[in-house]
Scaffold this active site. Sequence first.
Site, PDB file in Angstrom:
ATOM      1  N   GLU A 483     -11.615  10.843  22.151  1.00 14.67           N
ATOM      2  CA  GLU A 483     -10.745  10.155  23.105  1.00 14.67           C
ATOM      3  C   GLU A 483      -9.779   9.280  22.317  1.00 14.67           C
ATOM      4  O   GLU A 483      -8.686   9.709  22.006  1.00 14.67           O
ATOM      5  CB  GLU A 483     -11.590   9.336  24.096  1.00 14.67           C
ATOM      6  CG  GLU A 483     -10.831   8.980  25.359  1.00 14.67           C
ATOM      7  CD  GLU A 483     -11.760   8.625  26.503  1.00 14.67           C
ATOM      8  OE1 GLU A 483     -11.276   7.966  27.421  1.00 14.67           O
ATOM      9  OE2 GLU A 483     -12.953   8.995  26.469  1.00 14.67           O
ATOM     10  N   ASP A 490      -7.717  -0.920  30.276  1.00 19.18           N
ATOM     11  CA  ASP A 490      -8.532  -1.619  29.286  1.00 19.18           C
ATOM     12  C   ASP A 490      -7.702  -2.669  28.557  1.00 19.18           C
ATOM     13  O   ASP A 490      -8.152  -3.788  28.292  1.00 19.18           O
ATOM     14  CB  ASP A 490      -9.103  -0.627  28.272  1.00 19.18           C
ATOM     15  CG  ASP A 490      -9.771   0.561  28.933  1.00 19.18           C
ATOM     16  OD1 ASP A 490      -9.208   1.060  29.921  1.00 19.18           O
ATOM     17  OD2 ASP A 490     -10.821   1.002  28.473  1.00 19.18           O
ATOM     18  N   GLU A 755     -19.251  -0.239  26.203  1.00 20.88           N
ATOM     19  CA  GLU A 755     -18.479   0.265  27.333  1.00 20.88           C
ATOM     20  C   GLU A 755     -19.205   0.047  28.652  1.00 20.88           C
ATOM     21  O   GLU A 755     -18.582  -0.226  29.680  1.00 20.88           O
ATOM     22  CB  GLU A 755     -18.210   1.767  27.138  1.00 20.88           C
ATOM     23  CG  GLU A 755     -17.404   2.407  28.249  1.00 20.88           C
ATOM     24  CD  GLU A 755     -17.105   3.862  27.965  1.00 20.88           C
ATOM     25  OE1 GLU A 755     -16.121   4.385  28.543  1.00 20.88           O
ATOM     26  OE2 GLU A 755     -17.826   4.497  27.166  1.00 20.88           O
TER      27      GLU A 755
END
Length: 897
Positions: A483, A490, A755
């Site tokens: 990714e 974010d 995360e």
Amino acid sequence: MTRLLFFLCLLATATQAQKLAVTTPTCEYQHNPLGLGITTPRFSWVLTATRRNVLQTGYELVVSRDAGFRNVVWKTGRVKSDQSVLVSYRGPALTAGEKYYWRVRVWDNGGNASAWSTAQSFEMGLLQPGDWTAAWIEPGLPGDAVNKPAPLVRREFTLGKPVATARLYITAHGLYEAHINGQRVGDAYLTPGWTSYNKRLQYQVYDVTPLLKTGVNATGVLLGDGWYRGNLAWADTKNIYGSTLGLLYELRVTYTDGTRQVITSDKQWKSNTGPIVRAGIYYGEAYDARLEKTGWTKTGYADAGWQGVKVAEGGKDNLVATYGPPVRKHETFRAQKIIHTPKGETVVDFGQNLVGWITLKVSGKAGDRVTIRHAEVLDREGNFYTDNLRAAQAEVVYTLKGGGQEVYEPRLSFFGFRYIKVEGYPGTLTTENISATALYSDMPSTGSFSTSHPLINQLQHNIRWGQNGNFVDVPTDCPQRDERLGWTGDAQVFARTAAFNRQVAGFFNKWMHDVAADQQADGRIPFVIPNVLGQNDAASTGWADVVTIIPWTMFQAYGDTTFLRQQYPSMKAWVDYMERNSQHDLWNTGFHFGDWLFYRPFDDNDGTSAVTDKYLIAQCFRANSVQLMINAATILGRQDEAQAYSSQLKKIKDAFLREYATPSGRLVSGTQTAYVLALQFDMLPENLRAQAADRLVANVRQYGNHLTTGFLGTPYLCHVLSQTGHTDVAYDLLLQETYPSWLYPVKMGATTIWERWDGQRPDGTFQTPGMNSFNHYAYGAIGDWMYRRITGIRNAAPGYKHITIAPEPGGNIQQAAAELVTPHGSVSSAWKKAGAAFTLDVTIPANTTAEVVLPGAAGKKVIETRTALEQTGFAQKTTGSDITVTLGSGTYHFQYE
């Protein structure tokens, strides 16, 4: 006697003047920048003084073509002003490629004048496509494609005279690493960086004077796939910006006699492949040392067997000077220990989850192969765990050439890891054979924060390292799996925290220009910037709002009106898109991520998931973006637009009450996030705010003093509690050690922000590997509350021209300290509790003023240094149990009990 008195008076005057000085001069946030693309650069400086209450009353700036300031281009004369940050150049047009010098002196409110600052410089870049003479070249290699060997291009050239100065202007389609006469050019990595290449391709400028010599010289450039044509996102997507690597190279040499010579990329170059047989952002790097072209960047190398190059038709209209900080090497980590796992794997632990690469030392036979894989965590049995990397191979394969110790580190990729697994190492691997180096954008550290609570200190450590690892040229969502994209949501939730820890003005300025560049014609903002997904992957609430939130945040942090003005059209386009696509003043259409990764219990069937209506969230964020448009329009003097948006905002808030709230103020979603956003963005009338805050507190208590918020609710949770008089509840959440909480990962051994709240469960099992990064800064947004509330440092005016220091002690924290380097200098706050005694030490930078709140000081005998507060002459007022004093610059020590 008279002459003696005269001399003493002169000495006293000189001594007084020496107490005022100009330090830290910068141009466009940089020290002596090369290659500026801004035609009206801005100058900043910091005042230092030994006495209190110092304010600047005037300045004088001079810009010259020479360091002796004889060939003056522009001078202001004495300007009556207190501005010391981002003062714009107003002289004649600056010339591309030319170097200029500048200096400044100031006067203060005590009648003192500083000496001139040390001479500083800035050098203009190439400002127009026509300023370039070089042509694009491409390696003439058959079969050149993604995942193939990295090309090398080289040429030799002759310089007939002694060199006075030399500048290299360079960029590439793909990554590049340049060398001249066997020496690496510069200390930046992953150049030219990642932008929306087809619209904005950065070039870099290097002073290469020391690398050149009279006579024959050689230059060589390594090229790599990088973000340009390598695999990005999913489904084996590649060749996003183009399928062929290319180089644009212009070396401008000025001889000591004033004549000039230019060496460019042209058909005289040759190409070949070398030892990097494969490299990619997700893949890693494979290096076969047997294929090294020894001496290929030096003169006299035999390149007769090399291929020619193709002169390509690549344009220059998209070239832009580099503004953001380059990616550089930073901390080096020695191996902490070597682990032999239950599966028999050889694993090295560096003790810190970081982003960068390893340096390997190895001896063996030609053809021996060492394979290194990277991981963030070990599983509960203690084995190497890479399921959460998804399709990213994240490996290094090094093939030895033999003949003694070999030292290797990658150059065309980067990795997110704490652990590495080593296979095929010849002999015995020891901790001396391997180390790790952190790699991130070179943003100066500006903030420090510590407390008496070890877990909070580790949380702050994790916040900083989450920022380090994810600020690799773009603000990435995670730096280890397949990714590593610039997710907009974010970035916006973390921006204020980021601006405390590091100087991010240039970093975000560069990236927000790509936000504007990739914004779609109708105003939608893509999920990721640069946009490597699709045209339909755009316009999600809280993600697209990056376009309003970050420019306003940077304006607050740095007082940068120019940046706000540059981004204003992009801000407006997004807000107007929401207006056009709203129904009955409700932003309730399209796809939205919502409160991403909010709390879900392990058994998701018990009805306690904190699900918040996505359109309720959308309406709140729409209102916030419109409010920021009002703010920006007001600052920029666009009063008609400010008034129009004010009318729009009222309709948005009225629609929110009709659709999402009962007359008594109960929201359709009874979650923490719903009440937090409604309160943070002022969606409720004053008479309903207290009950909403009470409902929020009740929800927190219902969950046993645990948070349940996701990406969009978490940044504001503790702020709202403090704003509504519930700082004690905010402390309960901050200090909570069990899941879900900020300290749960810390207790589990985290060294970066996770995360997910439960990336690794208490029993050692992991969350779903499809999305479970252990280095992801979003939840680190709590840092902003810690700095602003625990130690109390807040900007009361943009750029910290006026400051508030209002610490709010709580929990079981007995002392806390923070320091922030603002555009005006360092501000600090440190407090300590010892029984009933309380001390507060603050430092206010020159050319600013501050309101300092002494918590719980009302009715107590307060001493500042050695003087009773009432005798200091400070302006003061009492509010409840607190005393607020108004201070000028200086250092102050308060104590009371």
